[in-house]
Scaffold this motif. Structure first.
Motif, PDB file in Angstrom:
ATOM      1  N   UNK A 103      21.190  73.844  52.261  1.00 28.78           N
ATOM      2  CA  UNK A 103      20.654  73.745  53.035  1.00 28.78           C
ATOM      3  C   UNK A 103      20.297  72.211  53.267  1.00 28.78           C
ATOM      4  N   UNK A 104      21.439  72.349  54.781  1.00 31.29           N
ATOM      5  CA  UNK A 104      21.292  70.756  55.024  1.00 31.29           C
ATOM      6  C   UNK A 104      20.198  70.369  56.379  1.00 31.29           C
ATOM      7  N   UNK A 105      19.857  69.269  55.544  1.00 30.82           N
ATOM      8  CA  UNK A 105      19.294  68.049  56.895  1.00 30.82           C
ATOM      9  C   UNK A 105      19.829  67.186  57.509  1.00 30.82           C
ATOM     10  N   UNK A 106      19.942  66.948  58.872  1.00 30.46           N
ATOM     11  CA  UNK A 106      20.920  66.449  59.095  1.00 30.46           C
ATOM     12  C   UNK A 106      19.943  64.930  60.132  1.00 30.46           C
ATOM     13  N   UNK A 107      20.676  63.502  60.571  1.00 27.92           N
ATOM     14  CA  UNK A 107      19.435  62.699  60.573  1.00 27.92           C
ATOM     15  C   UNK A 107      18.986  62.300  61.713  1.00 27.92           C
ATOM     16  N   UNK A 108      18.597  63.384  62.633  1.00 29.30           N
ATOM     17  CA  UNK A 108      17.909  64.249  63.528  1.00 29.30           C
ATOM     18  C   UNK A 108      16.321  64.942  63.359  1.00 29.30           C
ATOM     19  N   UNK A 109      16.475  65.050  61.932  1.00 31.45           N
ATOM     20  CA  UNK A 109      15.928  66.279  61.093  1.00 31.45           C
ATOM     21  C   UNK A 109      15.701  67.527  61.120  1.00 31.45           C
ATOM     22  N   UNK A 222      28.114  70.879  58.979  1.00 33.20           N
ATOM     23  CA  UNK A 222      27.278  69.712  59.461  1.00 33.20           C
ATOM     24  C   UNK A 222      27.359  68.818  59.718  1.00 33.20           C
ATOM     25  N   UNK A 223      27.106  68.569  60.487  1.00 35.56           N
ATOM     26  CA  UNK A 223      27.423  66.978  60.874  1.00 35.56           C
ATOM     27  C   UNK A 223      26.167  65.493  60.644  1.00 35.56           C
ATOM     28  N   UNK A 224      26.236  64.158  60.351  1.00 32.83           N
ATOM     29  CA  UNK A 224      25.667  63.400  60.480  1.00 32.83           C
ATOM     30  C   UNK A 224      24.240  64.477  59.752  1.00 32.83           C
ATOM     31  N   UNK A 225      24.689  64.363  58.280  1.00 32.21           N
ATOM     32  CA  UNK A 225      23.641  65.120  57.804  1.00 32.21           C
ATOM     33  C   UNK A 225      22.993  64.206  57.002  1.00 32.21           C
ATOM     34  N   UNK A 226      21.227  63.808  56.217  1.00 32.69           N
ATOM     35  CA  UNK A 226      20.750  63.421  55.419  1.00 32.69           C
ATOM     36  C   UNK A 226      20.357  63.768  54.403  1.00 32.69           C
ATOM     37  N   UNK A 227      20.968  64.422  54.124  1.00 33.65           N
ATOM     38  CA  UNK A 227      20.291  65.058  53.106  1.00 33.65           C
ATOM     39  C   UNK A 227      20.904  66.491  52.893  1.00 33.65           C
TER      40      UNK A 227
END
Length: 259
Positions: A103-109, A222-227
């Motif tokens: 479950x990936x969240x990117x920098x855009x949410x 998934x690119x540019x992930x936050x978490x």
């Protein structure tokens, strides 16, 4: 005494290589080719990549997959032979594996969920090392890991990318996950951890703009992930068939003594 399953209806899938297409033609001429929706078993003709693709394709359906090597690596595959396929299927041993959820969240949410059978990898996306924070079951275990990346591997995937990164090999039946850093810089001596398979791993990317990170689960990136949250889905049974003496358990054991 439990009788062996009888695989009468066989569906074949194959890669586009010349050897795989030739094998597909010969086998379908001899055994027919049932629609996957009606098949008792799927025979995959290719390499490990095709096996993973087929496992993803059939996820949730519990149809066993018997691979025959017409590719380059073939760790998950059996030796190719056209003869006696029904007999080989009847004698084959079952290996049951479970996938990871990523479950990936990117920098855009934006959030997304996908499955990974071998491993989930977080990889730095530019010239700067990644800076990660690792929590296990909501408890912070490592405030800062500076590295090229991080791998969470299943037992089935422990002999793949995880092993190349000097991670541990896990027996197939072990209820464990491998957490392995890639080129850890700080803490320099940290070599990773072995986790119970019920563990939920949360990896947070520190400084995601300055130090971007991509997350990869098998063939999904998934690119540019936050978490990224990673956990095993034990409700999903993925079944592979292997010839006697060539089971996935045996191959994992052999890897540890093959120098």
């Amino acid at each position: 005494m439990t009788s062996k399953p009888h695989y009468e209806k066989i569906a074949f899938v194959a890669t586009t290589t010349t050897s795989a297409r030739k094998a597909l033609k010969g086998l379908t001429t001899r055994y027919g080719n049932a629609p996957i929706e009606q098949a008792d078993v799927v025979v995959a003709l290719g390499g490990d990549g095709l096996m993973l693709q087929t496992l993803h394709r059939l996820m949730g359906r519990k149809i066993p997959i018997y691979g025959m090597n017409r590719g380059s690596v073939g760790f998950l595959m059996n030796e190719f032979r056209e003869n006696d396929l029904h007999e080989r299927l009847a004698r084959a041993h079952r290996s049951v594996v479970h996938p990871l959820t990523m479950c990936a969240t990117d920098t855009s949410g934006q959030s997304s969920k996908s499955y990974a059978i071998n491993e989930v990898s977080l990889l730095r996306a530019n010239f700067q090392a990644a800076k990660l924070k690792i929590s296990i079951d909501s408890h912070v275990r490592l405030e800062t890991l500076i590295c090229d990346g991080l791998i969470v591997a299943t037992p089935a995937g422990s002999t793949a990318y995880n092993l190349s990164a000097n991670g541990p090999i896990l027996p197939l039946e072990a209820p464990l996950l491998a957490l392995t850093p890639i080129s850890a810089f700080r803490p320099r001596r940290w070599r990773g951890a072995i986790l119970p398979q019920r563990a939920r791993v949360l990896v947070e990317v520190l400084e995601p703009t300055k130090r971007p990170v991509n997350a990869v689960g098998d063939n999904v990136e998934v690119k540019d992930v936050r978490c990224v949250e990673i956990a095993m889905d034990s409700s999903q049974d993925l079944v592979m068939l292997h010839d006697p003496g060539h089971s996935l358990d045996e191959r994992i054991l052999r890897e540890q003594f093959d120098w």
